[in-house]
Scaffold this motif. Structure first.
Motif, PDB file in Angstrom:
ATOM      1  N   ILE A 128      65.791  15.829  98.297  1.00  0.00           N
ATOM      2  CA  ILE A 128      66.022  16.314  99.663  1.00  0.00           C
ATOM      3  C   ILE A 128      65.953  17.836  99.701  1.00  0.00           C
ATOM      4  CG2 ILE A 128      67.787  16.548 101.463  1.00  0.00           C
ATOM      5  CD1 ILE A 128      68.698  13.685 100.700  1.00  0.00           C
ATOM      6  N   LYS A 129      66.580  18.497  98.718  1.00  0.00           N
ATOM      7  CA  LYS A 129      66.553  19.959  98.658  1.00  0.00           C
ATOM      8  C   LYS A 129      65.124  20.491  98.545  1.00  0.00           C
ATOM      9  CE  LYS A 129      70.981  21.120  98.681  1.00  0.00           C
ATOM     10  NZ  LYS A 129      71.545  22.035  99.721  1.00  0.00           N
ATOM     11  N   ILE A 130      64.300  19.791  97.765  1.00  0.00           N
ATOM     12  CA  ILE A 130      62.906  20.230  97.604  1.00  0.00           C
ATOM     13  C   ILE A 130      62.139  20.049  98.907  1.00  0.00           C
ATOM     14  CG2 ILE A 130      60.732  19.740  96.402  1.00  0.00           C
ATOM     15  CD1 ILE A 130      62.895  21.224  94.749  1.00  0.00           C
ATOM     16  N   LEU A 131      62.333  18.928  99.582  1.00  0.00           N
ATOM     17  CA  LEU A 131      61.652  18.703 100.859  1.00  0.00           C
ATOM     18  C   LEU A 131      62.048  19.767 101.874  1.00  0.00           C
ATOM     19  CD1 LEU A 131      61.916  14.803 101.185  1.00  0.00           C
ATOM     20  CD2 LEU A 131      59.896  16.141 100.565  1.00  0.00           C
ATOM     21  N   GLU A 231      65.929  12.468  85.260  1.00  0.00           N
ATOM     22  CA  GLU A 231      65.739  12.103  86.664  1.00  0.00           C
ATOM     23  C   GLU A 231      66.138  13.205  87.648  1.00  0.00           C
ATOM     24  OE1 GLU A 231      63.899   9.863  87.524  1.00  0.00           O
ATOM     25  OE2 GLU A 231      63.919   8.321  85.971  1.00  0.00           O
ATOM     26  N   PRO A 232      67.324  13.790  87.570  1.00  0.00           N
ATOM     27  CA  PRO A 232      67.661  14.835  88.545  1.00  0.00           C
ATOM     28  C   PRO A 232      66.925  16.147  88.311  1.00  0.00           C
ATOM     29  CG  PRO A 232      69.475  14.520  87.003  1.00  0.00           C
ATOM     30  CD  PRO A 232      68.487  13.433  86.730  1.00  0.00           C
ATOM     31  N   TYR A 233      66.222  16.267  87.173  1.00  0.00           N
ATOM     32  CA  TYR A 233      65.448  17.473  86.880  1.00  0.00           C
ATOM     33  C   TYR A 233      64.001  17.378  87.373  1.00  0.00           C
ATOM     34  CZ  TYR A 233      69.166  19.288  83.871  1.00  0.00           C
ATOM     35  OH  TYR A 233      70.353  19.783  83.405  1.00  0.00           O
ATOM     36  N   ARG A 234      63.526  16.180  87.623  1.00  0.00           N
ATOM     37  CA  ARG A 234      62.121  16.017  88.025  1.00  0.00           C
ATOM     38  C   ARG A 234      61.741  16.861  89.242  1.00  0.00           C
ATOM     39  NH1 ARG A 234      59.432  11.739  85.444  1.00  0.00           N
ATOM     40  NH2 ARG A 234      60.803  10.259  84.373  1.00  0.00           N
ATOM     41  N   PRO A 235      62.611  16.991  90.252  1.00  0.00           N
ATOM     42  CA  PRO A 235      62.227  17.803  91.413  1.00  0.00           C
ATOM     43  C   PRO A 235      61.881  19.254  91.100  1.00  0.00           C
ATOM     44  CG  PRO A 235      64.029  16.338  92.000  1.00  0.00           C
ATOM     45  CD  PRO A 235      63.851  16.230  90.510  1.00  0.00           C
ATOM     46  N   ILE A 236      62.363  19.782  89.979  1.00  0.00           N
ATOM     47  CA  ILE A 236      61.963  21.135  89.579  1.00  0.00           C
ATOM     48  C   ILE A 236      60.452  21.190  89.390  1.00  0.00           C
ATOM     49  CG2 ILE A 236      62.113  22.870  87.740  1.00  0.00           C
ATOM     50  CD1 ILE A 236      64.962  21.949  87.219  1.00  0.00           C
ATOM     51  N   VAL A 237      59.917  20.193  88.700  1.00  0.00           N
ATOM     52  CA  VAL A 237      58.473  20.119  88.477  1.00  0.00           C
ATOM     53  C   VAL A 237      57.755  19.810  89.788  1.00  0.00           C
ATOM     54  CG1 VAL A 237      56.628  18.902  87.245  1.00  0.00           C
ATOM     55  CG2 VAL A 237      58.794  19.407  86.088  1.00  0.00           C
ATOM     56  N   ASP A 238      58.320  18.908  90.577  1.00  0.00           N
ATOM     57  CA  ASP A 238      57.693  18.523  91.848  1.00  0.00           C
ATOM     58  C   ASP A 238      57.471  19.741  92.741  1.00  0.00           C
ATOM     59  OD1 ASP A 238      58.103  15.968  90.834  1.00  0.00           O
ATOM     60  OD2 ASP A 238      59.854  15.574  92.087  1.00  0.00           O
ATOM     61  N   GLU A 239      58.496  20.601  92.827  1.00  0.00           N
ATOM     62  CA  GLU A 239      58.380  21.782  93.677  1.00  0.00           C
ATOM     63  C   GLU A 239      57.305  22.731  93.165  1.00  0.00           C
ATOM     64  OE1 GLU A 239      59.151  25.828  95.094  1.00  0.00           O
ATOM     65  OE2 GLU A 239      59.476  25.140  93.037  1.00  0.00           O
ATOM     66  N   TRP A 240      57.223  22.870  91.827  1.00  0.00           N
ATOM     67  CA  TRP A 240      56.186  23.738  91.252  1.00  0.00           C
ATOM     68  C   TRP A 240      54.793  23.184  91.577  1.00  0.00           C
ATOM     69  CZ3 TRP A 240      51.916  23.479  88.330  1.00  0.00           C
ATOM     70  CH2 TRP A 240      51.405  24.686  87.841  1.00  0.00           C
ATOM     71  N   VAL A 241      54.609  21.883  91.429  1.00  0.00           N
ATOM     72  CA  VAL A 241      53.310  21.265  91.700  1.00  0.00           C
ATOM     73  C   VAL A 241      52.946  21.418  93.178  1.00  0.00           C
ATOM     74  CG1 VAL A 241      52.068  19.059  91.782  1.00  0.00           C
ATOM     75  CG2 VAL A 241      53.418  19.657  89.765  1.00  0.00           C
ATOM     76  N   TYR A 242      53.915  21.221  94.051  1.00  0.00           N
ATOM     77  CA  TYR A 242      53.670  21.392  95.487  1.00  0.00           C
ATOM     78  C   TYR A 242      53.201  22.810  95.786  1.00  0.00           C
ATOM     79  CZ  TYR A 242      54.659  21.837 100.500  1.00  0.00           C
ATOM     80  OH  TYR A 242      54.551  22.080 101.845  1.00  0.00           O
ATOM     81  N   THR A 243      53.856  23.785  95.187  1.00  0.00           N
ATOM     82  CA  THR A 243      53.550  25.188  95.460  1.00  0.00           C
ATOM     83  C   THR A 243      52.221  25.623  94.860  1.00  0.00           C
ATOM     84  OG1 THR A 243      55.920  25.696  95.511  1.00  0.00           O
ATOM     85  CG2 THR A 243      54.404  27.557  95.191  1.00  0.00           C
ATOM     86  N   ASN A 244      51.868  25.095  93.680  1.00  0.00           N
ATOM     87  CA  ASN A 244      50.736  25.624  92.927  1.00  0.00           C
ATOM     88  C   ASN A 244      49.497  24.744  92.873  1.00  0.00           C
ATOM     89  OD1 ASN A 244      51.894  28.198  91.408  1.00  0.00           O
ATOM     90  ND2 ASN A 244      53.495  26.632  91.351  1.00  0.00           N
TER      91      ASN A 244
END
Length: 308
Positions: A128-131, A231-244
């Motif tokens: 949710i924080k990443i979205l 599992e709770p760390y995956r969004p760190i990568v997700d946000e990087w992929v979204y941005t880059n």
């Protein structure tokens, strides 16, 4: 600070060394010796946190591998496709490994069910924080907020899976499918693999058996517990992929180097910012404490500061 020799990179701080085009890795005294053509760089072994080897033709010395293992260096080797393939794991583990293993085998299903629920809740909250950070509309994010409120013990109603479908569609578009062979999945897989290797190092250092998981129980997966913690760390990568990578035509060397650098960032956990590796230590220790005392697990939270 970034030092370069050919495509040898060293990120200062918690030192992550990414090797791409060097010819040989060996040991000189207590230093990692990186050789490229007629040039050498020496890096104190005790200062290295992770060594990622992404060179299919690189020559390694056994002495170098043993020295790194003795100093608890996280070693990851990549294949010809640049994706992480292997993790070097020491035979000699925690000094209380047998006792820790006995305790781990006694973790009850009741407590596992509670831990399962809390891990899923932490993961969805971070999604949710990443979205929100990526500018997704509140109306769309509300569905995930509803899932958080309805996660049961052992996630019996599969809120995690339902949230993931909504989350990835909102983040990467309706056409995105996890595990397709494309740029987005290439970035996700690479980033997750690096995180998994870091978690494996911590889990082993605590004397835990990586195969005995809480959520993940695959009979052929020797990293079930690591896959729970990630599992709770995956969004760190997700946000990087979204941005880059949203508009990238290919997953390049620069992208891989940037993803490795991402592991030097800081993460908010238990009321403070810590290095990513230290946050993994805190979460792992809190899992052990949870099964010993019932104290709740601490999880990373996706809070961002521009200077971290």
């Amino acid at each position: 600070i970034r030092v370069q020799l050919g495509s040898f990179l060293l990120f200062m701080g918690w030192r992550v060394v990414l090797i791409e085009e060097s010819d040989r890795l060996s040991i000189y005294l207590d230093n990692l010796k990186v050789s490229r053509n007629d040039h050498d760089i020496l890096i104190p072994i005790k200062d290295i946190h992770s060594l990622i080897i992404d060179n299919y033709k690189l020559v390694l010395s056994v002495q170098m591998l043993n020295k790194c293992v003795e100093n608890n260096v996280n070693i990851v080797t990549c294949g010809i496709d640049h994706s992480p393939k292997a993790l070097v794991i020491p035979i000699a583990g925690h000094h209380r490994m047998v006792g820790v293993l006995r305790n781990q085998l006694e973790w009850t299903n009741e407590l596992k069910s509670v831990a399962h629920r809390e891990i899923v809740i932490a993961k969805i909250k971070n999604q949710i924080k990443i979205l929100e950070r990526c500018g997704i509309s509140e109306d769309n994010v509300d569905k995930l907020r509803g899932y958080v409120l309805n996660v049961e013990e052992s996630d019996k109603t599969n809120r995690e899976g339902l949230a993931a479908k909504v989350y990835f569609r909102l983040l990467f578009g309706d056409g995105f499918q996890r595990f397709n062979e494309d740029v987005l999945n290439g970035g996700l897989n690479y980033g997750y693999s690096i995180l998994r290797s870091m978690i494996s190092k911590v889990v082993l250092s605590k004397g835990l058996n990586t195969a005995l998981g809480i959520i993940h129980i695959g009979p052929y997966n020797m990293f079930n517990l690591c896959d729970d913690i990630i599992e709770p760390y995956r969004p760190i990568v997700d946000e990087w992929v979204y941005t880059n990578l949203r508009y990238a035509a290919e997953f390049t060397r620069d992208h891989r180097q940037s993803l490795v650098k991402m592991t030097t960032r800081k993460v908010y956990i238990n009321g403070q910012y810590h290095t990513l590796m230290n946050s993994i230590v805190l979460m792992t220790e809190s899992i052990i404490d949870f099964f010993n005392t019932g104290n709740m697990i601490v999880f990373p939270e996706m809070q961002f500061k521009d200077d971290l």
